[in-house]
Scaffold this active site. Structure first.
Site, PDB file in Angstrom:
ATOM      1  N   ASP A   1       0.666  -1.023  -0.038  1.00 47.28           N
ATOM      2  CA  ASP A   1      -0.354   0.378   0.039  1.00 47.28           C
ATOM      3  C   ASP A   1       1.108   1.066  -0.596  1.00 47.28           C
ATOM      4  O   ASP A   1       1.264   2.153   1.250  1.00 47.28           O
ATOM      5  CB  ASP A   1      -1.121  -0.198   1.091  1.00 47.28           C
ATOM      6  CG  ASP A   1      -1.809  -1.058   1.030  1.00 47.28           C
ATOM      7  OD1 ASP A   1      -2.107  -1.589  -0.342  1.00 47.28           O
ATOM      8  OD2 ASP A   1      -3.007  -0.990   1.605  1.00 47.28           O
TER       9      ASP A   1
ATOM     10  N   ASN B   1      -3.316  -4.661  -1.231  1.00 44.85           N
ATOM     11  CA  ASN B   1      -4.385  -4.456  -2.089  1.00 44.85           C
ATOM     12  C   ASN B   1      -4.777  -3.548  -3.084  1.00 44.85           C
ATOM     13  O   ASN B   1      -5.284  -3.193  -3.844  1.00 44.85           O
ATOM     14  CB  ASN B   1      -5.583  -4.548  -1.315  1.00 44.85           C
ATOM     15  CG  ASN B   1      -5.972  -3.890  -0.264  1.00 44.85           C
ATOM     16  OD1 ASN B   1      -4.376  -3.267   1.169  1.00 44.85           O
ATOM     17  ND2 ASN B   1      -6.436  -2.848   0.279  1.00 44.85           N
TER      18      ASN B   1
ATOM     19  N   HIS C   1     -10.037  -6.001   9.031  1.00 43.82           N
ATOM     20  CA  HIS C   1      -9.448  -6.621   8.588  1.00 43.82           C
ATOM     21  C   HIS C   1      -8.647  -8.746   8.865  1.00 43.82           C
ATOM     22  O   HIS C   1      -8.073  -8.801   8.474  1.00 43.82           O
ATOM     23  CB  HIS C   1      -7.848  -6.138   8.194  1.00 43.82           C
ATOM     24  CG  HIS C   1      -8.440  -4.920   6.622  1.00 43.82           C
ATOM     25  ND1 HIS C   1      -9.172  -4.760   5.573  1.00 43.82           N
ATOM     26  CD2 HIS C   1      -7.168  -3.979   6.925  1.00 43.82           C
ATOM     27  CE1 HIS C   1      -8.709  -3.954   5.566  1.00 43.82           C
ATOM     28  NE2 HIS C   1      -7.486  -3.277   6.235  1.00 43.82           N
TER      29      HIS C   1
ATOM     30  N   HIS D   1      -4.487  -0.349   9.738  1.00 42.45           N
ATOM     31  CA  HIS D   1      -3.894   1.017  10.061  1.00 42.45           C
ATOM     32  C   HIS D   1      -2.868   1.304  11.365  1.00 42.45           C
ATOM     33  O   HIS D   1      -4.302   2.122  12.149  1.00 42.45           O
ATOM     34  CB  HIS D   1      -4.331   2.031   9.050  1.00 42.45           C
ATOM     35  CG  HIS D   1      -4.609   1.428   7.599  1.00 42.45           C
ATOM     36  ND1 HIS D   1      -5.724   2.326   6.676  1.00 42.45           N
ATOM     37  CD2 HIS D   1      -4.119   1.134   6.970  1.00 42.45           C
ATOM     38  CE1 HIS D   1      -5.455   2.125   6.168  1.00 42.45           C
ATOM     39  NE2 HIS D   1      -4.550   0.963   6.131  1.00 42.45           N
TER      40      HIS D   1
HETATM   41 FE   FE2 Z   1      -3.911  -2.546   2.541  1.00 45.69          FE
END
Ligand code: FE2
Length: 544
Positions: A280, A313, A409, A438
């Site tokens: 990312d 992703n 997630h 995060h």
């Molecule tokens: Fe991610």
């Protein structure tokens, strides 16, 4: 669809009601088909049902054809209109970022971007309404390019093999040479190398020329001055050392917000040898000019020390409906040394650092990883080639964490863990770094959901500063909670200082503090250490 289903259902009912003998016009029971409704009162009802069945079938076919024609036309027109509007606004946004164009065009373009991102966020929230709470978004930091089109921009470097370095950059002018001149003194270039360049298209966006040039052999731990394309500013890099100690910065989910700028300032505030990024990067998310802006934002750091990355992703950007394959922009812009490590894909690779004292494996959470996959076969070969007597430190990075007590997630890395964890355990991997969530979280050494002194230590470091904000909630009743040693939802970065063959220290640095602050610290002993290899399994964190 409801009408079609109803018609189909009615037909099914009528067909079931119809006796099998009724399909024949012969025999005594066929008189109702000849219209003798007085003698056979049920014949009229059966003929009516047969008629209804046929009528529903015809109606269903007409509805089906009409639906496909109408939907195809509407979607086709909408797709063309969207592409045209998006392309114009992307150009307007790019011009606004460069300080060109009218204020009105810039405002409209940015409004479009906010609208698109808002719609995407709304869909995300609707799909996962109570997943977790985030901070409000931080404004993007758009980095303009105010130099001539031939001027190199977005310069970043990465290691290639034991003593070479790849220099990557972009020029808006697609007719500039892919040449790097370099030397150990300012302005005195004693060597040069030539590489290649390519562009890619995404909707109506066409990238500038993306150049890649490999320079070397280079001396370890040495400062070089270099210039790209025979036209750029002189830049400076330092090659990694040939032996320990080695200082690695680790940061994931970086993005390009004010939080990102804070993280970069903290990273740049202290020296390091190499930066590792487990996925990312730009959060361009199909808005291709944001890749360019991200490249310019990180250039001051990424042109000076090797930045070794793997995909997350947000790098995928696949649009199957319009035929865009995944990872097109990422692979074009962030070419990593996969060929040199025997990998057929830029999505996973490995490299040595500190003269082979450390081996770093970058895995692909978004490449196939199951038994029989190319990535798994490559990983087996790669780990088999590591001699732990020569390489006391073995590190792995991937995007979606295998162990995670944050609400965000949950379970997304589980399939990959099930497929690959045993390989890492048998190879005695020291640390597994991941991003995606995060927040910061550090676990003890683990194997198969249990504390195990011979397993890797797991660290989630997805708190670089992206626009989606922090994942604030950790689950106290999570099944892995007893394995989690430290959790905090703050932006920051981590540093792994490998001191020697047996000892390393990991620190996590929070951005919130005005001065560089170490919020978490743990000393590690290499799993290749003879002392540790004799230790029993199941040791807890304080013994690491
Ligand atoms: Fe991610």
């Amino acid at each position: 669809a409801a009408t079609v289903a109803a018609a189909h259902g009615a037909c099914q009912v009528s067909c079931y009601l119809k006796p099998r003998s009724a399909m024949s016009t012969e025999g005594p029971s066929s008189s109702w088909l000849r219209g003798d409704t007085r003698k056979k009162p049920t014949a009229f009802l059966l003929r009516a049902l047969l008629f209804i069945c046929v009528a529903f079938r015809v109606a269903a076919a007409l509805i089906r054809v009409s639906y496909h024609v109408a939907a195809g036309s509407v979607l086709g027109v909408a797709r063309v209109l969207f592409a045209a509007a998006n392309e114009r606004c992307l150009r307007g946004m790019d011009r606004a970022a460069l300080g060109r164009g009218s204020f009105f065009v810039g405002a409209v373009a940015n409004s479009w971007r906010v609208l698109m991102q808002g719609l995407a966020s709304l869909m995300f929230l609707c799909a996962r309404a109570d997943e977790y709470v985030r901070q409000p978004p931080s404004p993007l930091v758009l980095t303009a390019h105010d130099k001539p089109a031939a001027h190199p921009q977005q310069v970043h470097i990465s290691t290639v093999g034991r003593n070479k370095m790849r220099i990557s950059w972009v020029t808006d002018d697609r007719n500039t040479p892919s040449v790097v001149e370099y030397g150990e003194s300012r302005g005195n270039y004693t060597a040069s190398a030539t590489g290649d360049q390519a562009t890619y298209k995404y909707f109506f966006y066409e990238s500038g020329a993306i150049h890649h040039v490999t320079i070397g052999p280079l001396a370890p731990g040495t400062t070089y001055h270099y210039r790209c394309g025979k036209a750029g500013d002189e830049l400076t890099l330092r090659t990694p050392p040939a032996s320990l100690p080695l200082e690695l910065v680790v940061i994931g989910d970086l993005g390009q917000t004010r939080w990102t700028a804070s993280t970069l300032a903290h990273i740049g505030g202290a020296d390091y040898d190499m930066l590792l990024l487990p996925g990312d990067l730009s959060y361009a998310d199909t808005q291709q000019p944001l890749w360019d802006s991200f490249g310019r934002l990180v250039q001051p750091l990424a042109s000076a020390r090797p930045w070794m990355v793997t995909e997350g992703n947000h790098e995928a950007e696949a649009l199957p409906v319009v035929g865009f394959a995944p990872f097109v922009a990422y692979n074009a812009r962030w070419r990593m040394p996969h060929e040199e490590s025997g990998s057929a894909s830029n999505l996973y690779y490995s490299f040595d650092a500190a003269g082979g004292a450390a081996h770093v494996v970058m895995l692909g959470s978004y490449a196939e990883f199951e038994e029989g996959s190319a990535q798994r076969a490559w990983l087996e070969r790669d780990l088999a080639g590591v001699d732990r007597r020569r390489t006391p430190w073995l590190l792995v990075l991937l995007h979606a964490p295998w162990y995670n007590t944050n609400q965000a997630h949950q379970g997304e890395g589980e399939a990959m863990r099930a497929a690959m964890e045993a390989l890492l355990y048998e190879a005695r991997v020291d640390v597994v770094f991941s991003g995606h969530v995060h927040a910061y979280e550090r676990f003890t050494r683990i194997y198969d959901n249990e504390a195990d002194g011979r397993g890797p230590m797991y660290i989630t470091i997805g708190d670089g500063g992206n626009r989606e904000g922090l994942a604030l909630k950790f689950l106290e009743d999570h099944k892995s909670a007893h394995l989690s040693v430290f959790q905090e939802a703050s932006f920051g970065h981590g540093r792994l200082r490998i001191v020697d063959e047996t000892s390393a220290v990991w620190t996590w640095h929070r951005n919130d503090d005005e001065y560089a602050t170490v919020r978490d610290e743990v000393w590690l002993e290499s799993l290749a250490s003879p002392k540790l290899s004799m230790a029993a399994a199941g040791r807890q964190d304080e013994e690491l």
